[in-house]
Motif scaffolding. Sequence first.
Motif, PDB file in Angstrom:
ATOM      1  N   ARG A   1      23.035-115.374  80.892  1.00 17.63           N
ATOM      2  CA  ARG A   1      23.626-114.408  81.817  1.00 17.63           C
ATOM      3  C   ARG A   1      23.611-113.044  81.146  1.00 17.63           C
ATOM      4  NH1 ARG A   1      28.653-112.034  82.421  1.00 17.63           N
ATOM      5  NH2 ARG A   1      29.430-113.139  80.568  1.00 17.63           N
ATOM      6  N   THR A   2      23.056-112.034  81.811  1.00 17.39           N
ATOM      7  CA  THR A   2      22.980-110.701  81.231  1.00 17.39           C
ATOM      8  C   THR A   2      24.368-110.074  81.129  1.00 17.39           C
ATOM      9  OG1 THR A   2      20.747-110.344  82.073  1.00 17.39           O
ATOM     10  CG2 THR A   2      22.010-108.390  81.476  1.00 17.39           C
ATOM     11  N   ILE A   3      24.714-109.600  79.934  1.00 23.14           N
ATOM     12  CA  ILE A   3      25.999-108.927  79.751  1.00 23.14           C
ATOM     13  C   ILE A   3      25.831-107.434  79.476  1.00 23.14           C
ATOM     14  CG2 ILE A   3      27.232-110.984  78.997  1.00 23.14           C
ATOM     15  CD1 ILE A   3      26.856-110.061  76.118  1.00 23.14           C
ATOM     16  N   GLN A   4      24.618-107.018  79.111  1.00 22.48           N
ATOM     17  CA  GLN A   4      24.372-105.603  78.864  1.00 22.48           C
ATOM     18  C   GLN A   4      22.874-105.330  78.905  1.00 22.48           C
ATOM     19  OE1 GLN A   4      24.982-102.449  79.247  1.00 22.48           O
ATOM     20  NE2 GLN A   4      26.923-102.673  78.132  1.00 22.48           N
ATOM     21  N   VAL A   5      22.528-104.108  79.264  1.00 23.45           N
ATOM     22  CA  VAL A   5      21.128-103.685  79.357  1.00 23.45           C
ATOM     23  C   VAL A   5      20.961-102.391  78.575  1.00 23.45           C
ATOM     24  CG1 VAL A   5      19.277-102.935  80.910  1.00 23.45           C
ATOM     25  CG2 VAL A   5      20.826-104.788  81.607  1.00 23.45           C
ATOM     26  N   VAL A   6      19.867-102.318  77.832  1.00 24.20           N
ATOM     27  CA  VAL A   6      19.520-101.115  77.068  1.00 24.20           C
ATOM     28  C   VAL A   6      18.264-100.513  77.691  1.00 24.20           C
ATOM     29  CG1 VAL A   6      18.859-100.206  74.813  1.00 24.20           C
ATOM     30  CG2 VAL A   6      20.513-102.086  74.978  1.00 24.20           C
ATOM     31  N   PRO A   7      18.279 -99.238  78.056  1.00 21.01           N
ATOM     32  CA  PRO A   7      17.091 -98.606  78.649  1.00 21.01           C
ATOM     33  C   PRO A   7      15.981 -98.447  77.604  1.00 21.01           C
ATOM     34  CG  PRO A   7      19.086 -97.322  79.075  1.00 21.01           C
ATOM     35  CD  PRO A   7      19.427 -98.320  78.027  1.00 21.01           C
ATOM     36  N   PRO A   8      14.780 -98.054  78.046  1.00 23.60           N
ATOM     37  CA  PRO A   8      13.721 -97.726  77.078  1.00 23.60           C
ATOM     38  C   PRO A   8      14.241 -96.746  76.026  1.00 23.60           C
ATOM     39  CG  PRO A   8      12.817 -97.780  79.280  1.00 23.60           C
ATOM     40  CD  PRO A   8      14.309 -97.932  79.428  1.00 23.60           C
ATOM     41  N   MET A   9      13.809 -96.938  74.780  1.00 24.29           N
ATOM     42  CA  MET A   9      14.437 -96.237  73.662  1.00 24.29           C
ATOM     43  C   MET A   9      13.594 -95.131  73.036  1.00 24.29           C
ATOM     44  SD  MET A   9      16.270 -99.484  71.765  1.00 24.29           S
ATOM     45  CE  MET A   9      14.849-100.576  71.896  1.00 24.29           C
TER      46      MET A   9
END
Length: 283
Positions: free
Chosen positions: A113-121
Amino acid sequence: MFVRPLAQADLDAGPFWFSSIELRADGWRDQHTRSLIALDGQVPVGAGLIWTSRVHGARYWVAVVVDPERRRQGIGTALVRELARLRAQPLALMTRGFVGSPELAFADALGARTIQVVPPMHVDVARRDALHEATPETVPGSAVGLESLGPAWASAYEWSHAEWSPTAPNFAGALLEGLEDEVDLEATSIALDGGGSVVALCVAFTDGDVPVLCGETTQRDTLNGEQLVASCLRRTLDVLAERGVNAVEMDGHVSDPHWLPAWIQLEPTGGWFRLVEIDPKEA
């Protein structure tokens, strides 16, 4: 297949594919750090470990690696289930990876289950003109030194993680350990209030091949937080540009209310990154 605790001797004689993750001998720190090896006879076919973060501690990180010739045979799943059985506390498991990676595909197969997302860095420093010029009130981190910068960074870190990965008691010591060797105080930028306290910052971690920038306000509801953070980011990018640095990596999350708006103005490139939670009962 036989599974047992991973020993240092296993690491010393391990196959090349062990290096895919950072393996350590079982119990390397405490009861929350466990590692296993899977054997077919005397031949290693997989290995894995779980550990708790000294900064967070609310979940167990989990990582497994399987012999490339023996994948899709249930070895990784068996390791995860056995590692979950060894947990000293009934906490969920956690892992991460880029969208589309085999690591995330494996986690999703276990019911992640996704708890956080990081955009392109990845950011081209030349894109800094997308941000307004830094204000004169934005100053280098050296203006306050590590004595004030460290607690300010810990404050920003604590509230920005509170809703999805709360920090552990006394987390700041672990978070700030070695900060003096990792942070470039001149490239780091801060905004101060009328009393000289740090209210926003962009920390430049320059201990790796490419500078990594992290930022936020030190309090969740800081007035004009977006503008303050953007000014800090712009100043840091200006300093790095003057040094001939062409690219940086951004670090943060889509839930960062003041950091994300400045970040996305720089048109970052690269893959999206997910942090996911796995319920051991469903693995």
